[in-house]
Motif scaffolding. Structure first.
Motif, PDB file in Angstrom:
ATOM      1  N   UNK A  41     -10.068  -4.770  -1.502  1.00  0.00           N
ATOM      2  CA  UNK A  41      -9.234  -4.428  -2.659  1.00  0.00           C
ATOM      3  C   UNK A  41      -8.946  -2.926  -2.691  1.00  0.00           C
ATOM      4  N   UNK A  42      -9.957  -2.127  -2.362  1.00  0.00           N
ATOM      5  CA  UNK A  42      -9.773  -0.677  -2.320  1.00  0.00           C
ATOM      6  C   UNK A  42      -8.770  -0.292  -1.242  1.00  0.00           C
ATOM      7  N   UNK A  43      -8.865  -0.920  -0.097  1.00  0.00           N
ATOM      8  CA  UNK A  43      -7.945  -0.627   1.003  1.00  0.00           C
ATOM      9  C   UNK A  43      -6.520  -1.036   0.630  1.00  0.00           C
ATOM     10  N   UNK A  44      -6.375  -2.156  -0.049  1.00  0.00           N
ATOM     11  CA  UNK A  44      -5.038  -2.610  -0.472  1.00  0.00           C
ATOM     12  C   UNK A  44      -4.387  -1.573  -1.381  1.00  0.00           C
ATOM     13  N   UNK A  45      -5.135  -1.105  -2.385  1.00  0.00           N
ATOM     14  CA  UNK A  45      -4.592  -0.102  -3.310  1.00  0.00           C
ATOM     15  C   UNK A  45      -4.323   1.221  -2.582  1.00  0.00           C
ATOM     16  N   UNK A  46      -5.247   1.619  -1.700  1.00  0.00           N
ATOM     17  CA  UNK A  46      -5.085   2.888  -0.976  1.00  0.00           C
ATOM     18  C   UNK A  46      -3.864   2.859  -0.067  1.00  0.00           C
ATOM     19  N   UNK A  47      -3.687   1.768   0.637  1.00  0.00           N
ATOM     20  CA  UNK A  47      -2.528   1.657   1.535  1.00  0.00           C
ATOM     21  C   UNK A  47      -1.229   1.664   0.726  1.00  0.00           C
ATOM     22  N   UNK A  48      -1.219   0.969  -0.397  1.00  0.00           N
ATOM     23  CA  UNK A  48      -0.025   0.968  -1.250  1.00  0.00           C
ATOM     24  C   UNK A  48       0.279   2.379  -1.760  1.00  0.00           C
ATOM     25  N   UNK A  49      -0.760   3.125  -2.123  1.00  0.00           N
ATOM     26  CA  UNK A  49      -0.558   4.496  -2.609  1.00  0.00           C
ATOM     27  C   UNK A  49      -0.040   5.410  -1.508  1.00  0.00           C
ATOM     28  N   UNK A  50      -0.633   5.319  -0.326  1.00  0.00           N
ATOM     29  CA  UNK A  50      -0.189   6.166   0.786  1.00  0.00           C
ATOM     30  C   UNK A  50       1.242   5.828   1.192  1.00  0.00           C
ATOM     31  N   UNK A  74       4.577  12.782  -4.214  1.00  0.00           N
ATOM     32  CA  UNK A  74       4.000  12.545  -2.891  1.00  0.00           C
ATOM     33  C   UNK A  74       2.537  12.984  -2.858  1.00  0.00           C
ATOM     34  N   UNK A  75       2.233  14.142  -3.431  1.00  0.00           N
ATOM     35  CA  UNK A  75       0.854  14.633  -3.440  1.00  0.00           C
ATOM     36  C   UNK A  75      -0.064  13.686  -4.205  1.00  0.00           C
ATOM     37  N   UNK A  76       0.334  13.269  -5.390  1.00  0.00           N
ATOM     38  CA  UNK A  76      -0.505  12.386  -6.200  1.00  0.00           C
ATOM     39  C   UNK A  76      -0.731  11.059  -5.479  1.00  0.00           C
ATOM     40  N   UNK A  77       0.303  10.478  -4.910  1.00  0.00           N
ATOM     41  CA  UNK A  77       0.166   9.200  -4.221  1.00  0.00           C
ATOM     42  C   UNK A  77      -0.720   9.317  -2.988  1.00  0.00           C
ATOM     43  N   UNK A  78      -0.464  10.333  -2.171  1.00  0.00           N
ATOM     44  CA  UNK A  78      -1.270  10.515  -0.964  1.00  0.00           C
ATOM     45  C   UNK A  78      -2.720  10.855  -1.308  1.00  0.00           C
ATOM     46  N   UNK A  79      -2.923  11.701  -2.308  1.00  0.00           N
ATOM     47  CA  UNK A  79      -4.281  12.068  -2.712  1.00  0.00           C
ATOM     48  C   UNK A  79      -5.025  10.855  -3.269  1.00  0.00           C
ATOM     49  N   UNK A  80      -4.341  10.014  -4.008  1.00  0.00           N
ATOM     50  CA  UNK A  80      -4.982   8.799  -4.522  1.00  0.00           C
ATOM     51  C   UNK A  80      -5.419   7.897  -3.379  1.00  0.00           C
ATOM     52  N   UNK A  81      -4.531   7.663  -2.434  1.00  0.00           N
ATOM     53  CA  UNK A  81      -4.867   6.792  -1.312  1.00  0.00           C
ATOM     54  C   UNK A  81      -6.005   7.325  -0.471  1.00  0.00           C
ATOM     55  N   UNK A  82      -5.927   8.589  -0.107  1.00  0.00           N
ATOM     56  CA  UNK A  82      -6.977   9.194   0.721  1.00  0.00           C
ATOM     57  C   UNK A  82      -8.273   9.303  -0.080  1.00  0.00           C
ATOM     58  N   UNK A  83      -8.164   9.644  -1.351  1.00  0.00           N
ATOM     59  CA  UNK A  83      -9.345   9.761  -2.203  1.00  0.00           C
ATOM     60  C   UNK A  83     -10.073   8.446  -2.390  1.00  0.00           C
TER      61      UNK A  83
END
Length: 95
Positions: A41-50, A74-83
């Motif tokens: 589930x975490x990977x699904x959300x992270x991939x969607x954010x990235x 872009x920063x918020x989405x990428x930071x959320x996914x990587x975070x």
């Protein structure tokens, strides 16, 4: 009426179809998490954010979603996914 008045309607800010698709991704991730697969589930959300961050970065003004500036979105989405991935990884190391 003043024509320079800023738009406050969401119809000028993004594509509702894209937003509904993101909602579907979140619902799928929630169902997967309830079934006990929290990493998936975490990977699904992270991939969607990235992917959303990269989409906003590459498409700029033609992007299907807009909140603030291209750099902010872009920063918020990428930071959320990587975070999210980093947080999940760090919790796994602890246990």
């Amino acid at each position: 009426m003043n024509r320079k008045h800023p738009f406050v309607s969401e119809s000028h800010e993004g594509n509702p179809v894209y937003e509904w698709c993101l909602l579907a991704v979140v619902v799928i991730a929630a169902v997967v998490a309830v079934l006990g697969y929290t990493t998936a589930a975490t990977v699904i959300i992270a991939v969607a954010a990235v992917l959303s961050g990269l989409l906003r970065l590459f498409l700029r003004d033609r992007s299907p979603f807009k909140v603030r500036s291209v750099a902010f979105d872009a920063f918020i989405s990428l930071a959320l996914g990587i975070g999210l991935i980093a947080l999940d990884f760090s919790v796994r190391i602890l246990f």
